[in-house]
Design a protein around this motif. Structure first.
Motif, PDB file in Angstrom:
ATOM      1  N   CYS A 104      -6.716   1.530   3.848  1.00 48.98           N
ATOM      2  CA  CYS A 104      -6.385   2.919   3.529  1.00 48.98           C
ATOM      3  C   CYS A 104      -7.357   3.502   2.508  1.00 48.98           C
ATOM      4  O   CYS A 104      -7.646   4.695   2.536  1.00 48.98           O
ATOM      5  CB  CYS A 104      -4.956   3.012   3.012  1.00 48.98           C
ATOM      6  SG  CYS A 104      -3.723   2.792   4.323  1.00 48.98           S
TER       7      CYS A 104
ATOM      8  N   CYS B  92      -4.223  -0.379   0.250  1.00 46.15           N
ATOM      9  CA  CYS B  92      -4.811  -1.556   0.858  1.00 46.15           C
ATOM     10  C   CYS B  92      -6.299  -1.297   1.084  1.00 46.15           C
ATOM     11  O   CYS B  92      -6.749  -0.160   1.146  1.00 46.15           O
ATOM     12  CB  CYS B  92      -4.098  -1.917   2.165  1.00 46.15           C
ATOM     13  SG  CYS B  92      -4.265  -0.722   3.508  1.00 46.15           S
TER      14      CYS B  92
ATOM     15  N   CYS C  98       0.256   3.339   3.617  1.00 49.68           N
ATOM     16  CA  CYS C  98       0.718   2.836   4.915  1.00 49.68           C
ATOM     17  C   CYS C  98       1.992   2.010   4.797  1.00 49.68           C
ATOM     18  O   CYS C  98       2.737   1.903   5.769  1.00 49.68           O
ATOM     19  CB  CYS C  98      -0.379   2.041   5.616  1.00 49.68           C
ATOM     20  SG  CYS C  98      -0.775   0.463   4.824  1.00 49.68           S
TER      21      CYS C  98
ATOM     22  N   CYS D 122       0.842  -1.192   0.000  1.00 48.07           N
ATOM     23  CA  CYS D 122       0.000   0.000   0.000  1.00 48.07           C
ATOM     24  C   CYS D 122       0.881   1.247   0.000  1.00 48.07           C
ATOM     25  O   CYS D 122       1.805   1.370   0.804  1.00 48.07           O
ATOM     26  CB  CYS D 122      -0.881  -0.032   1.247  1.00 48.07           C
ATOM     27  SG  CYS D 122      -1.814   1.471   1.523  1.00 48.07           S
TER      28      CYS D 122
HETATM   29 ZN   LIG Z   1      -2.667   0.970   3.604  1.00 44.63          ZN
END
Ligand SMILES: [Zn+2]
Length: 124
Positions: free
Chosen positions: A69, A62, A28, A25
């Protein structure tokens, strides 16, 4: 007129997000990147700006529209605009910095590259 990113574009973004053999991701850096997010949303009308489906306008995140996210950004839109994860309709993706988990504030290009940029002012 194509309404979805091409296979080539998906591949470019997945490679850009690759950290150690699998795409993570881009927000994150922890979870597997599962979902392409449009920084500047697709327009409701049928006519789509070609830039909408270019790598500079896409983030691999993600989660889905409601989880991870991807969901987080949809729920925290003000913060999304602040970090370039979301763009206003008048903003140009290739000119507008975005925060990537391990690179800081960068400008994305359309061939999978990212260029560091200086913070515009005290971003925590
Ligand atoms: Zn994420």
């Amino acid at each position: 007129m194509s309404k979805a990113p091409s296979a080539r574009t998906r591949e470019i973004v997945a490679q850009r997000a690759d950290r150690g053999g699998w795409p993570v991701c881009e927000r994150c850096g922890t979870h597997r990147g599962a979902n392409l997010h449009h920084r500047r949303p697709r327009q409701m009308s049928g006519s789509t700006d070609p830039a909408t489906n270019l790598p500079s306008n896409l983030l691999l995140l993600c989660g889905s529209g409601t989880t991870g996210c991807h969901g987080w950004i949809e729920l925290h839109r003000a913060v999304g605009y602040q970090h370039g994860w979301l763009l206003r309709s008048w903003q140009v993706p290739i000119d507008t910095p975005v925060r990537i988990h391990d690179r800081g504030l960068v400008v994305l290009d359309d061939i999978g590259g990212m260029t560091p940029t200086l913070p515009l002012g005290g971003v925590a």
